[in-house]
Design an enzyme around this catalytic site. Structure first.
Site, PDB file in Angstrom:
ATOM      1  N   GLY A 248      -1.866  -5.215   9.017  1.00 11.92           N
ATOM      2  CA  GLY A 248      -3.260  -5.593   9.042  1.00 11.92           C
ATOM      3  C   GLY A 248      -4.245  -4.522   8.638  1.00 11.92           C
ATOM      4  O   GLY A 248      -4.247  -4.064   7.497  1.00 11.92           O
TER       5      GLY A 248
ATOM      6  N   ALA B 282      -8.652   0.998   6.410  1.00  8.87           N
ATOM      7  CA  ALA B 282      -7.506   0.730   5.538  1.00  8.87           C
ATOM      8  C   ALA B 282      -7.023  -0.700   5.775  1.00  8.87           C
ATOM      9  O   ALA B 282      -7.117  -1.231   6.891  1.00  8.87           O
ATOM     10  CB  ALA B 282      -6.379   1.717   5.812  1.00  8.87           C
TER      11      ALA B 282
ATOM     12  N   GLY C  35       0.802  -1.216   0.000  1.00  7.18           N
ATOM     13  CA  GLY C  35       0.000   0.000   0.000  1.00  7.18           C
ATOM     14  C   GLY C  35       0.830   1.258   0.000  1.00  7.18           C
ATOM     15  O   GLY C  35       2.047   1.232  -0.201  1.00  7.18           O
TER      16      GLY C  35
ATOM     17  N   TYR D 172       0.530   5.682   1.549  1.00  8.80           N
ATOM     18  CA  TYR D 172       0.588   6.387   2.829  1.00  8.80           C
ATOM     19  C   TYR D 172      -0.699   6.177   3.629  1.00  8.80           C
ATOM     20  O   TYR D 172      -1.802   6.178   3.080  1.00  8.80           O
ATOM     21  CB  TYR D 172       0.794   7.893   2.624  1.00  8.80           C
ATOM     22  N   THR D 173      -0.534   5.991   4.929  1.00  3.11           N
ATOM     23  CA  THR D 173      -1.663   5.840   5.839  1.00  3.11           C
ATOM     24  C   THR D 173      -1.392   6.642   7.100  1.00  3.11           C
ATOM     25  O   THR D 173      -0.240   6.778   7.521  1.00  3.11           O
ATOM     26  CB  THR D 173      -1.883   4.352   6.198  1.00  3.11           C
ATOM     27  N   TYR D 174      -2.452   7.160   7.685  1.00  2.00           N
ATOM     28  CA  TYR D 174      -2.365   7.835   8.981  1.00  2.00           C
ATOM     29  C   TYR D 174      -2.800   6.881  10.081  1.00  2.00           C
ATOM     30  O   TYR D 174      -3.765   6.120   9.914  1.00  2.00           O
ATOM     31  CB  TYR D 174      -3.252   9.076   9.000  1.00  2.00           C
TER      32      TYR D 174
ATOM     33  N   SER E 276      -6.801  -0.940   9.822  1.00  2.00           N
ATOM     34  CA  SER E 276      -7.149   0.152  10.739  1.00  2.00           C
ATOM     35  C   SER E 276      -8.576   0.586  10.438  1.00  2.00           C
ATOM     36  O   SER E 276      -8.959   0.712   9.270  1.00  2.00           O
ATOM     37  CB  SER E 276      -6.178   1.331  10.616  1.00  2.00           C
TER      38      SER E 276
ATOM     39  N   CYS F 289      -3.685   6.571   0.775  1.00  7.19           N
ATOM     40  CA  CYS F 289      -3.667   5.481  -0.205  1.00  7.19           C
ATOM     41  C   CYS F 289      -3.614   5.990  -1.636  1.00  7.19           C
ATOM     42  O   CYS F 289      -4.023   5.299  -2.572  1.00  7.19           O
ATOM     43  CB  CYS F 289      -4.865   4.549  -0.006  1.00  7.19           C
TER      44      CYS F 289
END
Length: 217
Positions: free
Chosen positions: A162, A149, A71, A73-75, A164, A180
């Site tokens: 995993g 996500a 994936g 970018y994720t926060y 979120s 994303c």
């Protein structure tokens, strides 16, 4: 047997990754049970293996950690339930596509416990909800926001990283990235949808719906 661990407070990201990878290695060696770890992180951004640097629009806002998950970018931050999933696909079938579908099914079934309809979209990772409470888009379509996500990694056919799910995070914190890599859709949470859901409520729902998505091998 799957062990469930719930960590109170905020868990340091680097410490979590170290413990998660160690547990996955122990599972692969047959020395530990499979594990679902529920936690929250302090505010941070993670960059998956496909992350585009241009999608980090505010690099000085929060710490940024490279991640081995798939994936972009994720926060992560307070009010978001992070679910680290350490399952042995050697016992559950070495089928990555089927495993991801099971993860999606689990999230959708969990959201359904709160009468929220989660949906999957081709070409978009994660779980989405249609916003009937918002005006139509310029194309005349119902807007859609991301509520969960998914980013997973396998090593020796044992999963780690995993899911979120947004319970009540500060949604403004997502503006420091293009989540994303998707610019034309927003981000939401259970509370943003008008539901008085707590983290404990979500955890109960996750445990209730888990067996249907991941039967005992």
């Amino acid at each position: 047997m799957v062990e469930w661990i719930t960590s109170p407070g905020l868990t340091d990201y680097e410490d979590a990754v170290q413990k998660m990878e160690a547990r996955a290695e122990a599972i692969a060696r047959g020395e530990a049970d499979e594990c679902i770890w529920l936690l929250e992180h302090p505010p941070l951004y993670t960059a998956g293996t496909s992350a585009n640097p241009a999608d980090l629009t505010d690099p000085d806002r929060f710490p940024v950690y490279p991640s081995k998950r798939g994936g972009q970018y994720t926060y992560h931050g307070p009010g978001q339930r992070v679910i680290y999933i350490m399952l042995d696909l050697n016992k559950r079938g070495r089928d990555i596509r089927a495993f991801v579908k099971s993860l999606e099914h689990w999230v959708i079934a969990t959201l359904d416990q709160f009468n929220v309809t989660g949906e999957i979209r081709d070409g978009r990772v994660g779980v989405w909800v249609q916003r009937d409470d918002k005006p139509l888009t310029a194309a005349g379509e119902k807007p859609e926001d991301k509520i969960a996500a998914i980013g997973i990694r396998l090593r020796k056919w044992v999963s780690f990283h995993g899911i979120s799910i947004n319970v009540e995070p500060d949604l403004e914190h997502f503006t420091g990235i293009v989540p994303c890599g998707i610019t034309q859709h927003g981000v939401t949470s259970l509370v943003d949808l008008g539901l008085p859901v707590t983290m404990d409520d979500l955890d109960v729902a996750l445990k209730r719906t888990f067996p249907d998505s991941f039967p005992n091998p």
